[in-house]
Design a protein around this motif. Structure first.
Motif, PDB file in Angstrom:
ATOM      1  N   LEU A  76       0.821  -1.208   0.000  1.00 43.04           N
ATOM      2  CA  LEU A  76       0.000   0.000   0.000  1.00 43.04           C
ATOM      3  C   LEU A  76       0.861   1.266   0.000  1.00 43.04           C
ATOM      4  O   LEU A  76       0.527   2.247  -0.671  1.00 43.04           O
ATOM      5  N   ILE A  77       1.956   1.264   0.729  1.00 43.30           N
ATOM      6  CA  ILE A  77       2.843   2.427   0.760  1.00 43.30           C
ATOM      7  C   ILE A  77       3.411   2.694  -0.638  1.00 43.30           C
ATOM      8  O   ILE A  77       3.570   3.847  -1.056  1.00 43.30           O
ATOM      9  N   GLN A  78       3.706   1.625  -1.386  1.00 38.69           N
ATOM     10  CA  GLN A  78       4.283   1.767  -2.722  1.00 38.69           C
ATOM     11  C   GLN A  78       3.237   1.985  -3.814  1.00 38.69           C
ATOM     12  O   GLN A  78       3.591   2.168  -4.977  1.00 38.69           O
ATOM     13  N   SER A  79       1.959   1.981  -3.451  1.00 35.67           N
ATOM     14  CA  SER A  79       0.890   2.104  -4.453  1.00 35.67           C
ATOM     15  C   SER A  79       0.445   3.538  -4.673  1.00 35.67           C
ATOM     16  O   SER A  79      -0.642   3.769  -5.195  1.00 35.67           O
ATOM     17  N   GLU A  80       1.272   4.494  -4.285  1.00 33.70           N
ATOM     18  CA  GLU A  80       1.006   5.927  -4.499  1.00 33.70           C
ATOM     19  C   GLU A  80      -0.273   6.398  -3.796  1.00 33.70           C
ATOM     20  O   GLU A  80      -1.270   6.697  -4.443  1.00 33.70           O
ATOM     21  N   PRO A  81      -0.274   6.447  -2.460  1.00 32.30           N
ATOM     22  CA  PRO A  81      -1.465   6.876  -1.717  1.00 32.30           C
ATOM     23  C   PRO A  81      -1.964   8.260  -2.104  1.00 32.30           C
ATOM     24  O   PRO A  81      -3.153   8.550  -1.926  1.00 32.30           O
ATOM     25  N   MET A  82      -1.092   9.121  -2.646  1.00 32.60           N
ATOM     26  CA  MET A  82      -1.558  10.448  -3.061  1.00 32.60           C
ATOM     27  C   MET A  82      -2.594  10.371  -4.180  1.00 32.60           C
ATOM     28  O   MET A  82      -3.271  11.357  -4.473  1.00 32.60           O
ATOM     29  N   ASN A  83      -2.756   9.178  -4.800  1.00 33.18           N
ATOM     30  CA  ASN A  83      -3.751   9.013  -5.866  1.00 33.18           C
ATOM     31  C   ASN A  83      -5.004   8.266  -5.410  1.00 33.18           C
ATOM     32  O   ASN A  83      -5.925   8.091  -6.213  1.00 33.18           O
ATOM     33  N   TRP A  84      -5.049   7.823  -4.161  1.00 30.13           N
ATOM     34  CA  TRP A  84      -6.256   7.132  -3.720  1.00 30.13           C
ATOM     35  C   TRP A  84      -6.692   7.478  -2.303  1.00 30.13           C
ATOM     36  O   TRP A  84      -7.824   7.143  -1.913  1.00 30.13           O
ATOM     37  N   ALA A  85      -5.889   8.171  -1.529  1.00 34.65           N
ATOM     38  CA  ALA A  85      -6.248   8.494  -0.145  1.00 34.65           C
ATOM     39  C   ALA A  85      -6.759   9.932  -0.050  1.00 34.65           C
ATOM     40  O   ALA A  85      -6.128  10.864  -0.553  1.00 34.65           O
ATOM     41  N   ASN A  86      -7.909  10.114   0.589  1.00 31.81           N
ATOM     42  CA  ASN A  86      -8.460  11.460   0.771  1.00 31.81           C
ATOM     43  C   ASN A  86      -7.485  12.394   1.480  1.00 31.81           C
ATOM     44  O   ASN A  86      -7.459  13.595   1.219  1.00 31.81           O
ATOM     45  N   ALA A  87      -6.687  11.853   2.373  1.00 29.24           N
ATOM     46  CA  ALA A  87      -5.780  12.675   3.175  1.00 29.24           C
ATOM     47  C   ALA A  87      -4.716  13.363   2.314  1.00 29.24           C
ATOM     48  O   ALA A  87      -4.175  14.405   2.710  1.00 29.24           O
ATOM     49  N   PHE A  88      -4.416  12.808   1.130  1.00 29.76           N
ATOM     50  CA  PHE A  88      -3.329  13.355   0.308  1.00 29.76           C
ATOM     51  C   PHE A  88      -3.757  13.761  -1.105  1.00 29.76           C
ATOM     52  O   PHE A  88      -2.994  14.422  -1.803  1.00 29.76           O
ATOM     53  N   PHE A  89      -4.962  13.371  -1.511  1.00 24.20           N
ATOM     54  CA  PHE A  89      -5.399  13.657  -2.889  1.00 24.20           C
ATOM     55  C   PHE A  89      -5.535  15.162  -3.094  1.00 24.20           C
ATOM     56  O   PHE A  89      -6.123  15.863  -2.265  1.00 24.20           O
ATOM     57  N   GLN A  90      -5.008  15.658  -4.205  1.00 28.00           N
ATOM     58  CA  GLN A  90      -4.908  17.098  -4.418  1.00 28.00           C
ATOM     59  C   GLN A  90      -6.138  17.717  -5.081  1.00 28.00           C
ATOM     60  O   GLN A  90      -6.199  18.934  -5.256  1.00 28.00           O
ATOM     61  N   SER A  91      -7.112  16.905  -5.457  1.00 28.44           N
ATOM     62  CA  SER A  91      -8.316  17.433  -6.101  1.00 28.44           C
ATOM     63  C   SER A  91      -9.548  16.908  -5.376  1.00 28.44           C
ATOM     64  O   SER A  91      -9.431  16.201  -4.376  1.00 28.44           O
ATOM     65  N   ALA A  92     -10.716  17.264  -5.888  1.00 27.08           N
ATOM     66  CA  ALA A  92     -11.971  16.838  -5.255  1.00 27.08           C
ATOM     67  C   ALA A  92     -12.564  15.667  -6.024  1.00 27.08           C
ATOM     68  O   ALA A  92     -12.822  15.779  -7.228  1.00 27.08           O
ATOM     69  N   ARG A  93     -12.751  14.559  -5.333  1.00 29.49           N
ATOM     70  CA  ARG A  93     -13.457  13.426  -5.954  1.00 29.49           C
ATOM     71  C   ARG A  93     -14.775  13.162  -5.243  1.00 29.49           C
ATOM     72  O   ARG A  93     -15.457  12.182  -5.532  1.00 29.49           O
ATOM     73  N   TYR A  94     -15.153  14.061  -4.325  1.00 34.74           N
ATOM     74  CA  TYR A  94     -16.462  14.064  -3.669  1.00 34.74           C
ATOM     75  C   TYR A  94     -16.796  12.703  -3.048  1.00 34.74           C
ATOM     76  O   TYR A  94     -17.944  12.235  -3.107  1.00 34.74           O
ATOM     77  N   ASN A  95     -15.783  12.052  -2.487  1.00 35.28           N
ATOM     78  CA  ASN A  95     -15.932  10.756  -1.810  1.00 35.28           C
ATOM     79  C   ASN A  95     -16.374   9.642  -2.753  1.00 35.28           C
ATOM     80  O   ASN A  95     -16.873   8.599  -2.308  1.00 35.28           O
ATOM     81  N   HIS A  96     -16.205   9.834  -4.060  1.00 31.48           N
ATOM     82  CA  HIS A  96     -16.452   8.748  -5.023  1.00 31.48           C
ATOM     83  C   HIS A  96     -15.125   8.023  -5.232  1.00 31.48           C
ATOM     84  O   HIS A  96     -14.224   8.538  -5.878  1.00 31.48           O
ATOM     85  N   MET A  97     -15.030   6.812  -4.714  1.00 35.23           N
ATOM     86  CA  MET A  97     -13.744   6.125  -4.661  1.00 35.23           C
ATOM     87  C   MET A  97     -13.607   4.979  -5.658  1.00 35.23           C
ATOM     88  O   MET A  97     -12.529   4.417  -5.799  1.00 35.23           O
ATOM     89  N   ALA A  98     -14.684   4.600  -6.365  1.00 33.62           N
ATOM     90  CA  ALA A  98     -14.624   3.481  -7.306  1.00 33.62           C
ATOM     91  C   ALA A  98     -15.089   3.918  -8.683  1.00 33.62           C
ATOM     92  O   ALA A  98     -15.966   4.778  -8.821  1.00 33.62           O
ATOM     93  N   SER A  99     -14.505   3.304  -9.707  1.00 34.42           N
ATOM     94  CA  SER A  99     -14.799   3.720 -11.081  1.00 34.42           C
ATOM     95  C   SER A  99     -16.087   3.120 -11.619  1.00 34.42           C
ATOM     96  O   SER A  99     -16.534   3.481 -12.707  1.00 34.42           O
ATOM     97  N   ASN A 100     -16.714   2.173 -10.902  1.00 33.00           N
ATOM     98  CA  ASN A 100     -17.935   1.552 -11.411  1.00 33.00           C
ATOM     99  C   ASN A 100     -19.180   2.344 -11.003  1.00 33.00           C
ATOM    100  O   ASN A 100     -20.263   1.784 -10.865  1.00 33.00           O
ATOM    101  N   PHE A 101     -19.020   3.660 -10.846  1.00 31.86           N
ATOM    102  CA  PHE A 101     -20.156   4.509 -10.515  1.00 31.86           C
ATOM    103  C   PHE A 101     -21.237   4.411 -11.592  1.00 31.86           C
ATOM    104  O   PHE A 101     -22.424   4.497 -11.311  1.00 31.86           O
ATOM    105  N   GLY A 102     -20.819   4.239 -12.857  1.00 28.56           N
ATOM    106  CA  GLY A 102     -21.775   4.196 -13.968  1.00 28.56           C
ATOM    107  C   GLY A 102     -22.470   2.868 -14.135  1.00 28.56           C
ATOM    108  O   GLY A 102     -22.716   2.422 -15.261  1.00 28.56           O
ATOM    109  N   GLU A 103     -22.816   2.221 -13.047  1.00 25.55           N
ATOM    110  CA  GLU A 103     -23.446   0.896 -13.064  1.00 25.55           C
ATOM    111  C   GLU A 103     -24.713   0.881 -13.914  1.00 25.55           C
ATOM    112  O   GLU A 103     -24.960  -0.063 -14.676  1.00 25.55           O
TER     113      GLU A 103
END
Length: 722
Positions: free
Chosen positions: A493-520
């Motif tokens: 997990l440390i090597q998986s670039e947390p800045m791209n998936w953790a709210n604590a470090f993500f630099q933009s707003a994803r509005y708490n949408h964490m999975a790409s299958n939103f378009g179910e």
């Protein structure tokens, strides 16, 4: 039982039938609850449905003058009784009504969670109908009543047909109605000679072409059958084309008509026992006749793309082929979707794919957004031959061309398949949030240690908690918990670039949408239409988008709130939490809010130290407390994307129909040189795999031995000594 009592006949010699809507050729039998439900489904849009009651009785008949054919012993001429049955879709029972003729109230309760159907039926026996009943009725003959309409398809010498194909079809129906099998002695384009398959039976027919014409005329016929024995019930005479012609009308109304149901219905209606593959092949032929050829659909792609852009100005539709002119990929984005995304949606896109189970396989790639009410908003989609790095790169290039926007976009997508590199290259300045679902699958796949199902579940829970954690310290606490379980998982997990998936470090707003299958919802549309030819599949998706836009635009016109309903509810929940909070005012625009924790709110920068305001776009309870203290409205501090006004703007444009998409299109001279053939990939044998969407348990349960407590095996295969 009431109907049988009225006509003084036995239930075993009575049947109830109906026609399909707009089809007065084939009668369908109602013999159980499933058949009744199917009739209701077929006629759900009808005010009334005609029901036919058919009876059979055993009587002595003078057979001396009857034709010497097999039908002379088993003729089934039914008494047909029309029944006008108004379908009243209410829970109330319809009162019995007194009619001048015989009247019978038939309340038919359909076993369904949502629909209760009452049928009040007036049954009358017309005076002019006199039933002619057979000498004897065998169990098999009860099933072939529907075929009796074909008893006179062959009348004798001199009868003419438009060609050999029409003659063969008439002969096949005649044999089914009279319950015998035949074999061809001669069978070519200008003559057909047939005899009964039974050894020694003299039945024979010969037809040939009339000179200088294409007409086929019966020249000789011996109509006498001397063969005895069991009724022929095999599918010998039931060719694929015959099965297709029989099920065509039902398949129009019931597209999911299963081969096993076809087998049962053909047996019930015509007394012929098909095997599964005869039914399946017949269905495939009927589908192609109804829907058009897959091959023809690919050849129509150039004209189809032109039609999309012609009927929906501002839309984007393009395709590419390989060197051998075979289909490679297709991209479609409607103007209404592009306009709605740019005007009313958050700059947030979800990228995902679904495998297509069509004749030529393929994959659907899609970009969906979230509207102001957190509903799925389709933006663009593509049909490609396979999900590859190159196809994703091409899809994003087309998306960039269709979306000439300068604002940075946040993508929620997998980090594999070349997406990490393609997003950074094509949408420079944008952000890429890794999909937690794909990360979880990869994590569990890469773990080399043997962990029980329960341990893996706990690790996944802690992983998600770390991703949603708003601040670095809470993120680190979750990771330490994982570290105590597995150092390997922690390092991964440390090597998986947390800045791209953790709210604590993500630099933009994803509005708490964490999975790409939103378009179910969007992918479910594609799944419903995946067996259609490519142009019709795309048009079904277009129709769904068109309907979605109209419905949501109409619904939003009734809203009286400033925010969309779901956002109003979320804001209300935060407002309820305000009461116990204490706000310490200061001279500037920074406030201290005390409750269970102490938070700092910067009202000018829409910032709270709890990070709830920044992550959701709605004021958190601490911000609402401050806003109330300074005498302002919380609505002024909500993201504009959540307002009813923005929502209406999102769906303000319409998707327009594409006329004649199911017919061959007139070829434009400028496009004649473009040739598109089907891709070489064909669907492999066997049941296709299903890609499921939605929240699921991604951890597969492992076997655990009850003897040694080890995983990966059970007690019977344990190698430990007792």
């Amino acid at each position: 039982m009431e109907v049988a009592e009225m006509f003084n006949c036995s239930i075993s010699t009575m049947s109830i039938k109906y026609f399909l809507p707009k089809n007065k050729k084939t009668l369908i039998t109602i013999s159980n609850d499933k058949d009744l439900k199917r009739m209701i489904k077929f006629h759900v849009d009808s005010v009334t449905v005609d029901i036919y009651v058919m009876t059979e009785e055993v009587v002595a008949l003078d057979v001396s003058n009857m034709p010497a054919s097999r039908s002379s012993r088993t003729t089934l001429s039914e008494a047909v009784v029309p029944v006008d049955a108004p379908l009243d879709m209410k829970d109330d029972m319809v009162d019995d009504t007194t009619y001048p003729d015989v009247s019978l109230g038939l309340p038919l309760d359909v076993v369904d969670d949502t629909t209760h159907v009452d049928v009040d039926a007036q049954i009358t026996m017309p005076n002019e109908i006199s039933p002619v009943l057979p000498l004897s009725i065998s169990n098999e003959e009860k099933h072939v009543k529907a075929a009796q309409q074909w008893q006179n398809t062959i009348t004798g010498v001199g009868q003419r047909f438009s060609g050999v194909h029409e003659f063969r079809e008439a002969l096949r129906k005649y044999a089914i109605a009279h319950q015998f099998a035949f074999r061809y002695k001669k069978n070519d384009s200008h003559r057909v000679t047939v005899k009964c398959k039974a050894e020694g039976c003299p039945w024979r027919i010969h037809a040939s072409r009339l000179s200088t014409t294409q007409l086929i005329c019966i020249k000789k016929m011996n109509a006498t059958h001397t063969c005895e024995g069991a009724v022929v019930t095999t599918g010998y005479q039931a060719t694929r084309s015959w099965v297709a012609s029989i099920i065509m009308d039902k398949l129009k109304v019931f597209p999911n008509y299963k081969p096993k149901d076809i087998v049962n219905d053909i047996k019930q209606e015509y007394g012929i026992q098909l095997n599964y593959f005869q039914a399946w092949r017949g269905k495939e032929i009927a589908k192609e006749q109804l829907q058009g050829s897959y091959k023809e659909a690919y050849s129509q792609l150039p004209f189809f793309c032109e039609k999309i852009m012609e009927t929906n100005p501002g839309s984007f539709a393009t395709f590419t082929t390989k060197e051998d002119s075979s289909f490679h990929r297709l991209f479609v984005s409607f103007h209404a979707s592009l306009y709605g995304f740019q005007q009313g949606c958050r700059p947030l896109l979800f990228l995902d794919s679904i495998s297509l189970k069509s004749k030529y396989q393929g994959t659907l790639l899609a970009a969906t957004a979230a509207d102001g009410d957190d509903g799925v908003f389709p933006v663009a989609f593509s049909v490609v031959d396979a999900e590859t790095d190159d196809n994703w790169h091409w899809f994003l290039l087309q998306l960039k061309s269709a979306l000439p926007t300068s604002r940075p976009i946040t993508f929620v997508a997998d980090r594999e398949k070349g997406l990490r590199e393609s997003i950074a290259e094509i949408f420079q300045g944008s952000f890429h949030g890794y999909c937690l679902r794909y990360l979880t699958e990869q994590l569990l796949k890469d773990l080399k240690g043997q962990f029980s199902h329960e341990v893996k579940r706990l690790m996944v829970e802690d992983f998600y908690a770390a991703a949603y954690a708003p601040r670095p310290e809470s993120f680190q606490r979750c990771l330490e918990t994982i570290k105590s379980i597995s150092l390997e998982a922690y390092n991964w997990l440390i090597q998986s670039e947390p800045m791209n998936w953790a709210n604590a470090f993500f630099q933009s707003a994803r509005y708490n949408h964490m999975a790409s299958n939103f378009g179910e919802l969007f992918y479910s549309w594609a799944s419903e239409a995946h067996e259609l030819p490519i142009t019709q599949m795309v048009d079904v998706i277009r129709g769904k988008i068109m309907e979605l836009f109209f419905t949501r635009r109409t619904d939003s016109n009734q809203w009286m709130t400033r925010l969309t309903p779901s956002m109003e509810e979320k804001l209300e929940k935060e407002t309820v939490k305000v009461r116990p909070l204490q706000v310490l005012l200061s001279g500037g625009n920074t406030f201290e809010v005390r409750g269970d924790t102490i938070e700092v709110v910067d009202i000018d920068h829409w910032d709270c130290s709890c990070k709830g305001w920044q992550l959701t776009g709605l004021p958190c309870c601490h911000a609402i407390a401050v806003i109330s203290c300074i005498g302002q409205s919380p609505y002024e501090y909500c993201s504009r994307y959540f307002t009813t006004e923005s929502y209406r703007l999102t769906y303000s444009e319409s998707v327009h129909p594409i006329p004649n998409v199911d017919r061959p299109m007139e070829k434009d001279s400028s496009l004649v040189a473009v040739t598109v053939t089907p891709p070489p990939t064909r669907r492999p044998p066997g049941r296709p795999t299903t890609k499921r969407f939605g929240s699921q348990e991604v951890v597969k349960r492992q076997l655990q031995c009850s003897r040694c407590k080890g995983v990966g095996h059970n007690k019977s295969t344990c190698k430990e000594l007792l």
